[in-house]
Design a protein around this motif. Structure first.
Motif, PDB file in Angstrom:
ATOM      1  N   ASP A 179      61.181  86.622  36.334  1.00 28.48           N
ATOM      2  CA  ASP A 179      60.047  87.526  36.131  1.00 28.48           C
ATOM      3  C   ASP A 179      58.831  86.717  35.664  1.00 28.48           C
ATOM      4  N   LEU A 180      57.682  87.371  35.592  1.00 30.78           N
ATOM      5  CA  LEU A 180      56.452  86.680  35.189  1.00 30.78           C
ATOM      6  C   LEU A 180      56.607  85.970  33.843  1.00 30.78           C
TER       7      LEU A 180
ATOM      8  N   ALA B  43      48.938  83.055  27.932  1.00 32.15           N
ATOM      9  CA  ALA B  43      47.706  83.365  28.663  1.00 32.15           C
ATOM     10  C   ALA B  43      48.019  83.726  30.119  1.00 32.15           C
ATOM     11  N   ALA B  44      48.938  82.993  30.739  1.00 29.04           N
ATOM     12  CA  ALA B  44      49.321  83.286  32.124  1.00 29.04           C
ATOM     13  C   ALA B  44      49.966  84.663  32.230  1.00 29.04           C
ATOM     14  N   ILE B  45      50.797  84.998  31.256  1.00 27.47           N
ATOM     15  CA  ILE B  45      51.455  86.311  31.262  1.00 27.47           C
ATOM     16  C   ILE B  45      50.406  87.406  31.123  1.00 27.47           C
ATOM     17  N   GLU B  46      49.461  87.209  30.210  1.00 27.21           N
ATOM     18  CA  GLU B  46      48.404  88.198  29.999  1.00 27.21           C
ATOM     19  C   GLU B  46      47.546  88.377  31.248  1.00 27.21           C
ATOM     20  N   GLU B  47      47.244  87.266  31.938  1.00 28.13           N
ATOM     21  CA  GLU B  47      46.418  87.323  33.147  1.00 28.13           C
ATOM     22  C   GLU B  47      47.210  87.783  34.362  1.00 28.13           C
TER      23      GLU B  47
ATOM     24  N   ASP C 186      62.496  77.573  49.959  1.00 29.79           N
ATOM     25  CA  ASP C 186      61.144  78.091  49.773  1.00 29.79           C
ATOM     26  C   ASP C 186      61.058  78.764  48.408  1.00 29.79           C
ATOM     27  N   ALA C 187      59.851  78.829  47.887  1.00 28.30           N
ATOM     28  CA  ALA C 187      59.601  79.576  46.648  1.00 28.30           C
ATOM     29  C   ALA C 187      58.411  80.482  46.895  1.00 28.30           C
ATOM     30  N   HIS C 188      58.576  81.736  46.541  1.00 26.34           N
ATOM     31  CA  HIS C 188      57.504  82.730  46.666  1.00 26.34           C
ATOM     32  C   HIS C 188      56.964  82.970  45.266  1.00 26.34           C
ATOM     33  N   HIS C 189      55.710  82.592  45.081  1.00 25.95           N
ATOM     34  CA  HIS C 189      55.125  82.636  43.743  1.00 25.95           C
ATOM     35  C   HIS C 189      54.471  83.983  43.447  1.00 25.95           C
ATOM     36  N   ILE C 190      54.375  84.256  42.177  1.00 25.49           N
ATOM     37  CA  ILE C 190      53.706  85.461  41.691  1.00 25.49           C
ATOM     38  C   ILE C 190      52.283  85.474  42.244  1.00 25.49           C
ATOM     39  N   GLY C 191      51.867  86.661  42.696  1.00 22.08           N
ATOM     40  CA  GLY C 191      50.529  86.809  43.253  1.00 22.08           C
ATOM     41  C   GLY C 191      50.530  86.816  44.773  1.00 22.08           C
ATOM     42  N   VAL C 192      51.636  86.411  45.370  1.00 25.03           N
ATOM     43  CA  VAL C 192      51.783  86.438  46.831  1.00 25.03           C
ATOM     44  C   VAL C 192      52.861  87.472  47.147  1.00 25.03           C
TER      45      VAL C 192
END
Length: 159
Positions: free
Chosen positions: A57-58, A78-82, A116-122
């Protein structure tokens, strides 16, 4: 046949990799959604058949990415908040997922590698999302990374 790692194997790998105390406890299955974004690693066997999925998870994506790269916990917070990982955290969590392939590679089991890795935001491709939601042979865990905080992960065998 693929090997489903047990919680102790997952804890030991994360503890060694992140150089932090890591505790695990059972959790509900992790379901990637727009409101619960996840980083998803896709693992294939030697025939390039998708065999396993690992989802963070994020919070765990940010915290594991920060811990392995010696980024202060405030950077993860900060990344979690954003709701998004910067390039450094994204590269770092990719490395965690890449090394996590070793969890599957035990004697007598199919050899798996990160494909492959699918990142948060995609957005997740529909087939990857379906595999992440597969019930059955899976481990769903709440994770506490010492000095960084909590998150959740799922390891799912799809073949």
């Amino acid at each position: 046949m693929s090997h489903l790692p047990v919680p102790k194997e997952i804890r030991d790998l994360l503890t060694d990799l992140l150089d932090r105390e890591v505790t695990l406890s059972p959790s509900a299955p992790l379901a990637p959604t727009p409101k619960n974004p996840c980083t998803v690693g896709v693992y294939v066997d030697d025939r390039l058949q998708v065999t396993a999925i690992v989802a963070f998870d994020l919070p765990l994506s940010a915290r594991a990415g920060a811990a392995i790269g010696l980024v202060p916990a405030a950077g993860a917070d900060a990344a979690i908040e954003e709701g998004v990982l910067n390039d450094t955290l994204r590269e770092n969590v990719y490395e965690v997922l890449n090394i996590a392939a070793s969890l599957f590679n035990v004697e007598g089991a199919d050899h798996l590698r990160l494909y492959d890795a699918h990142h948060i935001g995609v957005p997740l491709p529909p087939d990857v999302l379906a595999k992440a939601l597969t019930l059955g042979r899976r481990e769903d865990l709440a994770v506490e990374v010492g000095g960084y905080g909590p998150g959740r992960l799922s390891v799912v065998l799809v073949r």
